[in-house]
Design a protein around this motif. Structure first.
Motif, PDB file in Angstrom:
ATOM      1  N   ASP A 183      88.086 -81.448  28.745  1.00 22.94           N
ATOM      2  CA  ASP A 183      87.867 -82.714  28.054  1.00 22.94           C
ATOM      3  C   ASP A 183      87.399 -83.759  29.067  1.00 22.94           C
ATOM      4  OD1 ASP A 183      88.566 -81.863  25.492  1.00 22.94           O
ATOM      5  OD2 ASP A 183      90.697 -82.269  25.835  1.00 22.94           O
ATOM      6  N   VAL A 184      86.578 -84.695  28.591  1.00 17.96           N
ATOM      7  CA  VAL A 184      86.046 -85.730  29.481  1.00 17.96           C
ATOM      8  C   VAL A 184      87.096 -86.817  29.677  1.00 17.96           C
ATOM      9  CG1 VAL A 184      84.209 -87.420  29.834  1.00 17.96           C
ATOM     10  CG2 VAL A 184      83.690 -85.233  28.718  1.00 17.96           C
ATOM     11  N   ALA A 185      87.376 -87.142  30.944  1.00 15.28           N
ATOM     12  CA  ALA A 185      88.328 -88.205  31.284  1.00 15.28           C
ATOM     13  C   ALA A 185      87.614 -89.538  31.482  1.00 15.28           C
ATOM     14  CB  ALA A 185      89.102 -87.833  32.548  1.00 15.28           C
ATOM     15  N   PHE A 186      86.478 -89.510  32.178  1.00 15.55           N
ATOM     16  CA  PHE A 186      85.709 -90.716  32.493  1.00 15.55           C
ATOM     17  C   PHE A 186      84.240 -90.502  32.188  1.00 15.55           C
ATOM     18  CE2 PHE A 186      88.817 -90.684  36.177  1.00 15.55           C
ATOM     19  CZ  PHE A 186      89.616 -91.713  35.716  1.00 15.55           C
ATOM     20  N   ALA A 224      77.806 -89.713  34.050  1.00 11.47           N
ATOM     21  CA  ALA A 224      78.368 -88.432  34.471  1.00 11.47           C
ATOM     22  C   ALA A 224      79.676 -88.193  33.726  1.00 11.47           C
ATOM     23  CB  ALA A 224      78.615 -88.425  35.981  1.00 11.47           C
ATOM     24  N   MET A 225      79.818 -87.005  33.157  1.00  8.52           N
ATOM     25  CA  MET A 225      81.015 -86.665  32.384  1.00  8.52           C
ATOM     26  C   MET A 225      82.044 -86.023  33.302  1.00  8.52           C
ATOM     27  SD  MET A 225      79.456 -85.335  28.732  1.00  8.52           S
ATOM     28  CE  MET A 225      78.445 -84.007  29.410  1.00  8.52           C
ATOM     29  N   ASN A 226      82.897 -86.851  33.890  1.00  8.46           N
ATOM     30  CA  ASN A 226      83.963 -86.362  34.775  1.00  8.46           C
ATOM     31  C   ASN A 226      85.113 -85.853  33.916  1.00  8.46           C
ATOM     32  OD1 ASN A 226      82.903 -89.192  36.213  1.00  8.46           O
ATOM     33  ND2 ASN A 226      82.887 -87.410  37.537  1.00  8.46           N
ATOM     34  N   THR A 227      85.369 -84.549  33.968  1.00  5.47           N
ATOM     35  CA  THR A 227      86.403 -83.950  33.132  1.00  5.47           C
ATOM     36  C   THR A 227      87.787 -84.101  33.766  1.00  5.47           C
ATOM     37  OG1 THR A 227      86.259 -81.778  34.173  1.00  5.47           O
ATOM     38  CG2 THR A 227      84.729 -82.226  32.342  1.00  5.47           C
ATOM     39  N   THR A 260      78.893 -89.265  42.426  1.00  4.48           N
ATOM     40  CA  THR A 260      79.496 -89.455  41.115  1.00  4.48           C
ATOM     41  C   THR A 260      79.634 -88.118  40.413  1.00  4.48           C
ATOM     42  OG1 THR A 260      78.476 -91.650  40.972  1.00  4.48           O
ATOM     43  CG2 THR A 260      79.225 -90.655  38.913  1.00  4.48           C
ATOM     44  N   GLU A 261      78.607 -87.278  40.560  1.00  9.09           N
ATOM     45  CA  GLU A 261      78.583 -85.992  39.862  1.00  9.09           C
ATOM     46  C   GLU A 261      79.518 -84.950  40.472  1.00  9.09           C
ATOM     47  OE1 GLU A 261      74.285 -87.620  39.523  1.00  9.09           O
ATOM     48  OE2 GLU A 261      75.981 -87.751  40.896  1.00  9.09           O
ATOM     49  N   PRO A 310      85.043 -76.904  41.331  1.00  7.11           N
ATOM     50  CA  PRO A 310      85.821 -77.508  40.241  1.00  7.11           C
ATOM     51  C   PRO A 310      85.600 -79.005  40.077  1.00  7.11           C
ATOM     52  CG  PRO A 310      87.215 -76.159  41.675  1.00  7.11           C
ATOM     53  CD  PRO A 310      85.915 -76.330  42.380  1.00  7.11           C
ATOM     54  N   GLN A 311      84.960 -79.656  41.052  1.00  3.60           N
ATOM     55  CA  GLN A 311      84.735 -81.090  40.968  1.00  3.60           C
ATOM     56  C   GLN A 311      83.398 -81.467  40.339  1.00  3.60           C
ATOM     57  OE1 GLN A 311      83.843 -79.059  43.463  1.00  3.60           O
ATOM     58  NE2 GLN A 311      84.248 -80.192  45.355  1.00  3.60           N
ATOM     59  N   VAL A 312      82.506 -80.490  40.132  1.00  2.00           N
ATOM     60  CA  VAL A 312      81.169 -80.789  39.603  1.00  2.00           C
ATOM     61  C   VAL A 312      81.256 -81.084  38.103  1.00  2.00           C
ATOM     62  CG1 VAL A 312      78.835 -79.908  39.250  1.00  2.00           C
ATOM     63  CG2 VAL A 312      80.057 -79.387  41.378  1.00  2.00           C
ATOM     64  N   VAL A 313      80.616 -82.168  37.685  1.00  6.61           N
ATOM     65  CA  VAL A 313      80.747 -82.636  36.305  1.00  6.61           C
ATOM     66  C   VAL A 313      80.124 -81.652  35.313  1.00  6.61           C
ATOM     67  CG1 VAL A 313      80.805 -85.058  36.965  1.00  6.61           C
ATOM     68  CG2 VAL A 313      78.608 -83.981  36.410  1.00  6.61           C
ATOM     69  N   ALA A 314      80.522 -81.823  34.056  1.00  6.90           N
ATOM     70  CA  ALA A 314      80.026 -80.959  32.985  1.00  6.90           C
ATOM     71  C   ALA A 314      78.576 -81.268  32.641  1.00  6.90           C
ATOM     72  CB  ALA A 314      80.905 -81.118  31.745  1.00  6.90           C
ATOM     73  N   GLY A 315      78.118 -82.472  32.951  1.00 10.24           N
ATOM     74  CA  GLY A 315      76.743 -82.848  32.637  1.00 10.24           C
ATOM     75  C   GLY A 315      76.625 -84.346  32.508  1.00 10.24           C
ATOM     76  N   TYR A 316      75.467 -84.789  32.015  1.00 12.13           N
ATOM     77  CA  TYR A 316      75.210 -86.200  31.787  1.00 12.13           C
ATOM     78  C   TYR A 316      75.331 -86.497  30.297  1.00 12.13           C
ATOM     79  CZ  TYR A 316      73.252 -86.080  36.511  1.00 12.13           C
ATOM     80  OH  TYR A 316      73.084 -85.916  37.861  1.00 12.13           O
TER      81      TYR A 316
END
Length: 548
Positions: free
Chosen positions: A201-204, A218-221, A350-351, A408-414
């Motif tokens: 799930d996206v946190a930020f 950036a979708m930081n999960t 950010t990503e 594990p730190q790479v975002v799910a996408g934009y």
């Protein structure tokens, strides 16, 4: 298998692991574990104000309950338009408790930028400083999806108001808005229904700086946040009972993870001082005696050169990290001489939800003998960093190419941008846009941003190398190098520099300084002395503005 899969990165960390803990599948669970470990401890110090963990829990429960009563639903976005104030953290935790996603907005954003960010994120709730609502947001909100505006003030949570920050600031309620503190008190004692959040799930939503184009969300999960908070907690050597000083803005990924998330995970105290003002920060360091921070080297340089600075200001620190802007070997040495501490390098975007590489605590960062670049560290655990060509092929160790990260730190996408996601995150790995190389021991070196390369008479010139040479001149405080059109060379090298207080130097002397130390095609043909280089609020120099 390539050479990148065989480097002894984990050995650098003495076998420690930063794998996602099974008991912390999401950032809200991570927060609650910290609360259970120290319920009566201090969560935030803000000037002379204190917010305990139990009070943070009570306020975030109340706000989450209020949001749900307003119709806020799982997956909805709440945008914060705030400086470094305790309300930022309250809103973050409350948003998660309501099942939502927090959108962090730069408080320096003006109407055009705020309009874009609110529209792109589709935020339903905006939490804004009263001053920012009056100056900017009141004209923007009517044309967006925002149906609830909560306002607050930097004067909250403190009794002693510093005139350097709050001169002329007074509370002002605005029509069509709801006071955040009043809303929290109206719902105090209410507890929102349990919410289950998953690692994916996206946190930020954190927006890229837009220094090279339109900002992307950036979708930081939750997986990203928990992992990187653990990296900072375990790698930065938090002293038991220590505290984190929030020198970076909280809206930025460095502040979100390196300040807020890590204090929730530790748990430890977070010290805030509204915004970066060198004199105020120096006073706060003496008052609160923090033990850890991470910020841009430009911010640290401002502190070292501020009136009244002494070595004692940093005497409480056990660990200092820097990211967001390149550090030259000269700057690292100057920091050590003035503070007695090593400033450790960190590198991420950010990503990558902040760190993809770190200099291990206590390890000196090596300097590449050819380029003179200071290493930004080795890949953090569970992370693969590669150097690739334009076609996505791994390059041999030591060769220069684009830095690519997978972990594990790479975002799910934009957010809402599938084409940009496919281009920038092919197969889930981030193409950083930064150019660099890796040595045989796994140390990573950044050469420059890919788009900032200068083509002078067919030769590649990387601005970072010229800037590092300029940093060696005793009169130069900061520098930025760009390429400008030239009839004979196609592009030529122009340097912008600011000087130390009281220093004098001619542009001819600076050109000669570089010419003596660099190949003929690299040294700047033009040098411009200015008072201050344009920067983002996080301290990153805006070369694009200098080009324009």
């Amino acid at each position: 298998m390539s050479a990148y899969d065989e480097l002894p990165w984990l050995g650098v960390y003495a076998g420690q692991s930063a794998e996602l803990p099974p008991e912390h599948p999401d950032a809200l669970t991570m927060y609650r574990a910290g609360l259970a470990a120290d319920p009566d401890g201090v969560a935030i110090r803000y000037f002379d104000g204190v917010l305990t963990r139990s009070e943070l829990e009570a306020q975030s429960d109340a706000l989450a309950s209020a949001l749900l009563a307003h119709g806020f639903e799982r997956g909805d976005r709440l945008a914060v338009y705030l400086q470094n104030v305790p309300q930022f953290v309250v809103c973050m935790v409350a948003t998660w408790k309501a099942g939502g996603v927090m959108v962090s907005i730069n408080p320096m954003s003006r109407a055009r930028e705020l309009t874009y960010l609110l529209a792109d994120s589709g935020a339903r709730v905006l939490v804004s400083l009263e001053t920012l609502y009056d100056e900017v947001a009141r004209e923007v909100v009517p044309g967006t999806a925002v149906d609830l505006v909560l306002t607050t003030s930097g004067l909250e949570h403190q009794q002693r108001h510093d005139e350097r920050l709050f001169a002329g600031v007074a509370r002002a309620r605005h029509d069509g808005t709801t006071d955040l503190a009043t809303l929290i008190e109206e719902h105090r004692g209410q507890v929102p229904p349990p919410v289950t959040l998953g690692p994916d799930d996206v946190a930020f939503l954190t927006y890229t700086s837009g220094t090279t184009g339109v900002p992307k969300g950036a979708m930081n999960t939750h997986r990203n946040v928990v992992f990187t908070a653990g990296v900072y907690r375990d790698r930065a050597r938090f002293a038991p009972g220590g505290s984190v000083f929030g020198v970076a803005p909280l809206f930025h990924i460095t502040g979100l993870i390196g300040h807020v998330a890590v204090t929730l995970a530790a748990p430890s105290e977070l010290v805030l001082a509204y915004r970066f003002e060198p004199g105020v920060v120096l006073d706060a360091l003496l008052e609160h005696r923090p033990t850890y921070t991470i910020g841009a080297i430009t911010a640290f340089n401002a502190l070292l050169n501020a009136e009244g600075f002494t070595r004692d200001h940093f005497s409480s620190f056990t660990s200092v990290y820097s990211g967001g802007a390149a550090i030259s070997p000269t700057a690292e040495k100057a920091f050590a001489e003035k503070t007695g501490l090593q400033v450790h390098n960190a590198y991420g975007l950010t990503e990558t939800t902040s760190p993809m590489t770190l200099t291990p605590y206590g390890a000196p960062s090596p300097v590449d003998p050819t380029s003179g670049a200071l290493s930004v560290g080795v890949p953090v655990p569970s992370t693969i960093v590669r150097i690739q060509d334009d076609d996505g092929n791994d390059l041999p160790l030591g060769e220069v190419g684009e830095i690519v990260a997978d972990g594990p730190q790479v975002v799910a996408g934009y957010w809402g941008k599938p084409e940009e996601t496919a281009a920038g995150l092919p197969g889930g790995a981030l193409r950083s846009g930064d150019v660099g190389f890796m040595d045989a021991d796994g140390w990573v070196y950044i050469v420059d941003r890919k788009k900032d390369m200068i083509n002078a008479s067919g030769y590649k010139v990387w601005p970072r190398e010229v800037e590092d040479v300029l940093a060696e001149h005793p009169a130069v405080r900061e520098s930025a190098v760009v390429g400008v059109p030239d009839e004979k060379r196609g592009e030529t090298v122009r340097a912008f520099v600011s000087l130390h207080a009281g220093a004098t130097v001619t542009t001819e002397e600076l050109v000669a300084h570089c010419k003596e130390r660099m190949a003929a095609y690299k040294y700047p043909r033009q040098v411009v002395v200015i008072d201050e280089l344009p920067k983002t609020v996080t301290g990153k120099i805006l070369r694009r503005e200098l080009r324009d």
